[in-house]
Design a protein around this motif. Structure first.
Motif, PDB file in Angstrom:
ATOM      1  N   LYS A 199      11.057 -16.993 -11.138  1.00  0.00           N
ATOM      2  CA  LYS A 199      11.141 -18.271 -11.853  1.00  0.00           C
ATOM      3  C   LYS A 199       9.974 -18.433 -12.822  1.00  0.00           C
ATOM      4  O   LYS A 199      10.128 -18.949 -13.928  1.00  0.00           O
ATOM      5  CB  LYS A 199      11.142 -19.427 -10.848  1.00  0.00           C
ATOM      6  N   ILE A 200       8.808 -18.001 -12.387  1.00  0.00           N
ATOM      7  CA  ILE A 200       7.611 -18.116 -13.226  1.00  0.00           C
ATOM      8  C   ILE A 200       7.719 -17.187 -14.430  1.00  0.00           C
ATOM      9  O   ILE A 200       7.434 -17.573 -15.569  1.00  0.00           O
ATOM     10  CB  ILE A 200       6.351 -17.777 -12.406  1.00  0.00           C
ATOM     11  N   GLN A 201       8.125 -15.961 -14.190  1.00  0.00           N
ATOM     12  CA  GLN A 201       8.197 -14.976 -15.265  1.00  0.00           C
ATOM     13  C   GLN A 201       9.182 -15.384 -16.350  1.00  0.00           C
ATOM     14  O   GLN A 201       8.998 -15.051 -17.523  1.00  0.00           O
ATOM     15  CB  GLN A 201       8.586 -13.613 -14.677  1.00  0.00           C
ATOM     16  N   ASP A 202      10.218 -16.116 -15.975  1.00  0.00           N
ATOM     17  CA  ASP A 202      11.247 -16.507 -16.934  1.00  0.00           C
ATOM     18  C   ASP A 202      10.946 -17.824 -17.628  1.00  0.00           C
ATOM     19  O   ASP A 202      11.716 -18.246 -18.508  1.00  0.00           O
ATOM     20  CB  ASP A 202      12.607 -16.621 -16.221  1.00  0.00           C
ATOM     21  N   HIS A 203       9.845 -18.493 -17.257  1.00  0.00           N
ATOM     22  CA  HIS A 203       9.579 -19.809 -17.837  1.00  0.00           C
ATOM     23  C   HIS A 203       8.907 -19.672 -19.204  1.00  0.00           C
ATOM     24  O   HIS A 203       7.903 -18.963 -19.341  1.00  0.00           O
ATOM     25  CB  HIS A 203       8.700 -20.649 -16.911  1.00  0.00           C
ATOM     26  N   PRO A 204       9.410 -20.337 -20.240  1.00  0.00           N
ATOM     27  CA  PRO A 204       8.866 -20.151 -21.594  1.00  0.00           C
ATOM     28  C   PRO A 204       7.465 -20.729 -21.800  1.00  0.00           C
ATOM     29  O   PRO A 204       6.794 -20.334 -22.752  1.00  0.00           O
ATOM     30  CB  PRO A 204       9.889 -20.892 -22.477  1.00  0.00           C
ATOM     31  N   ARG A 205       7.021 -21.624 -20.915  1.00  0.00           N
ATOM     32  CA  ARG A 205       5.702 -22.231 -21.111  1.00  0.00           C
ATOM     33  C   ARG A 205       4.654 -21.718 -20.127  1.00  0.00           C
ATOM     34  O   ARG A 205       3.575 -22.295 -19.999  1.00  0.00           O
ATOM     35  CB  ARG A 205       5.809 -23.754 -21.014  1.00  0.00           C
ATOM     36  N   ILE A 206       4.957 -20.616 -19.438  1.00  0.00           N
ATOM     37  CA  ILE A 206       3.999 -20.012 -18.513  1.00  0.00           C
ATOM     38  C   ILE A 206       3.751 -18.568 -18.927  1.00  0.00           C
ATOM     39  O   ILE A 206       4.694 -17.799 -19.106  1.00  0.00           O
ATOM     40  CB  ILE A 206       4.509 -20.054 -17.065  1.00  0.00           C
ATOM     41  N   ARG A 207       2.471 -18.218 -19.107  1.00  0.00           N
ATOM     42  CA  ARG A 207       2.095 -16.844 -19.461  1.00  0.00           C
ATOM     43  C   ARG A 207       1.331 -16.215 -18.306  1.00  0.00           C
ATOM     44  O   ARG A 207       0.405 -16.814 -17.742  1.00  0.00           O
ATOM     45  CB  ARG A 207       1.198 -16.828 -20.701  1.00  0.00           C
ATOM     46  N   LEU A 208       1.734 -15.000 -17.965  1.00  0.00           N
ATOM     47  CA  LEU A 208       1.018 -14.215 -16.960  1.00  0.00           C
ATOM     48  C   LEU A 208       0.197 -13.158 -17.694  1.00  0.00           C
ATOM     49  O   LEU A 208       0.759 -12.305 -18.388  1.00  0.00           O
ATOM     50  CB  LEU A 208       2.003 -13.555 -15.998  1.00  0.00           C
TER      51      LEU A 208
END
Length: 407
Positions: free
Chosen positions: A296-305
């Motif tokens: 879910k995190i990896q696919d979120h447009p406003r979260i960068r890893l």
């Protein structure tokens, strides 16, 4: 006897009592629930802690085999034949079970203190209710914070004879057949890593502080706000492994910090529609169901890893944003980033200081197999664990009472 009434201690006590054993559940704080009760949400389901805690609290209140002792610590333990003599010291019971939580005492109290439950980010009166689900269900008086030389206002206003400001500490000795150490964990102090500037800027938070400003019963009633501007941050950055995997501090990985940061990042983008979040990590360590959570995190447009270690946080910037230098492994460069709020993901330290007399000297948290016969550890007292693992560990530890009984 179960020492510590966080998630592990509560689980061990309830499981043992519901199987027929008499249990003394001991807690040094004036309420039970430990660190878990102060969290905003649990991963990966993102549910609030009250979901499970309320049920467990009811199980404790309804079970006559569980004796709950709060504001109490162990002073000594002696092996005695096939049992243990445990000496306890309980803090003065300034507020007794007559308390109805009417709040009259709080209204007249003049003294204030830092609210430790909210990680000292807010204040409360010297007589207070720890939180809205606190068990025991009564107010607590902090004698050390009453700066008005016992003005007696709280005592005089109480209509239920619930306050006794002359109460004294109480010493008790109990004989128990077995002991479960469920003393939980404490967070690493990020001030020990001066490059991260913790304490030099109010918007540099620990992951535990982030939980409290995110929680609806927290210091900001669930609103994620910058301290200086009282506005929602537009950029939040998480720094992983603060103090962890570091030979100078905690040489181990705490195992749960990555998932906790992912949880907090997901919550931030849910409640702040314009915020952008970056997570700066060495390695992302998630397992089991948490791998779906990571997706879910990896696919979120406003979260960068961003894979790479942060080296320096600068708080003296002209635009008042926080600047920090971090590696970007993909580009092979060191880059400068900025944020309105910085969250330091600190490691977990098993809390064994309260029971040092029971444990062999110079032991690491992995050497728990050398405990005396009849003593078992559970949950994060052994090593860092998430909620699910702590519950499993505590359930297993509760079997100790039956083994001792059979012997």
């Amino acid at each position: 006897m179960v020492i510590g009434a966080g998630m592990s201690g509560i689980t061990a006590a309830v499981e043992a009592a519901e199987a027929g054993l008499s249990v003394i559940l001991l807690e040094k704080l004036p309420y039970i629930g430990g660190n878990a009760i102060s969290m905003n949400r649990y991963f990966p389901k993102m549910c609030p802690p009250y979901c499970g805690m309320e049920i467990n609290f009811r199980r404790i209140k309804d079970n006559p085999l569980i004796s709950l002792m709060v504001s109490t610590e162990v002073s000594s333990v002696f092996e005695q034949d096939d049992s243990f003599a445990v000496e306890l010291v309980s803090a003065p019971e300034y507020v007794n079970s007559n308390c109805t939580l009417c709040g009259d005492c709080v209204e007249v109290c003049k003294a204030e203190m830092k609210d430790v439950f909210n990680r000292s980010m807010s204040s409360k009166k010297a007589i207070y209710h720890p939180h809205d689900l606190a068990l025991p269900e009564r107010y607590v008086f902090d004698d050390a914070s009453c700066l008005y030389d016992r003005c007696n206002a709280c005592f005089e206003t109480c209509r239920y004879d619930a306050i006794n400001l002359e109460a004294k500490p109480k010493e008790t000795e109990l004989i128990v057949g077995s002991i479960i150490l469920a003393t939980g964990w404490e967070g690493f102090d990020p001030a020990e890593v001066p490059d991260y500037s913790f304490g030099k800027h109010p918007d540099i938070l620990t992951n535990l502080m982030m939980e409290r400003i995110s929680a609806p019963n927290g210091s900001t009633m669930g609103k994620i706000l910058c301290h200086e501007t009282q506005k929602a941050p537009k950029k939040i950055a998480f720094i992983h492994c603060v103090g962890s995997r570091d030979e100078n501090h905690l040489p181990y990985c705490s195992g749960v910090c990555c998932s906790a940061s992912l949880k907090q990042a997901l919550h931030a983008v849910e409640v702040l529609p314009e915020v952008e979040v970056s997570l700066h990590y060495i390695d992302l360590r998630v397992s089991g169901r948490n791998e779906d959570f990571l997706s879910k995190i990896q696919d979120h447009p406003r979260i960068r890893l961003i894979k790479g270690k942060v080296s320096k946080v600068n708080t003296n910037t002209n635009n008042k944003e926080l600047e920090f230098v971090a590696e970007d492994i993909e580009s092979g460069k060191k880059l400068t980033y900025d944020a309105d709020m910085l969250v330091l993901a600190t490691g977990l330290i098993p809390n064994q200081s309260a029971v040092e007399g029971l444990l062999p000297k110079q032991r690491s948290y992995l050497d728990y197999y050398s405990l005396p016969d009849g003593v078992k550890m559970a949950g994060c007292a052994i090593q860092p664990m998430d909620i699910s693992a702590s519950v499993k560990s505590a359930t297993g530890a509760s079997l100790l009472g039956f083994r001792r009984k059979e012997e």
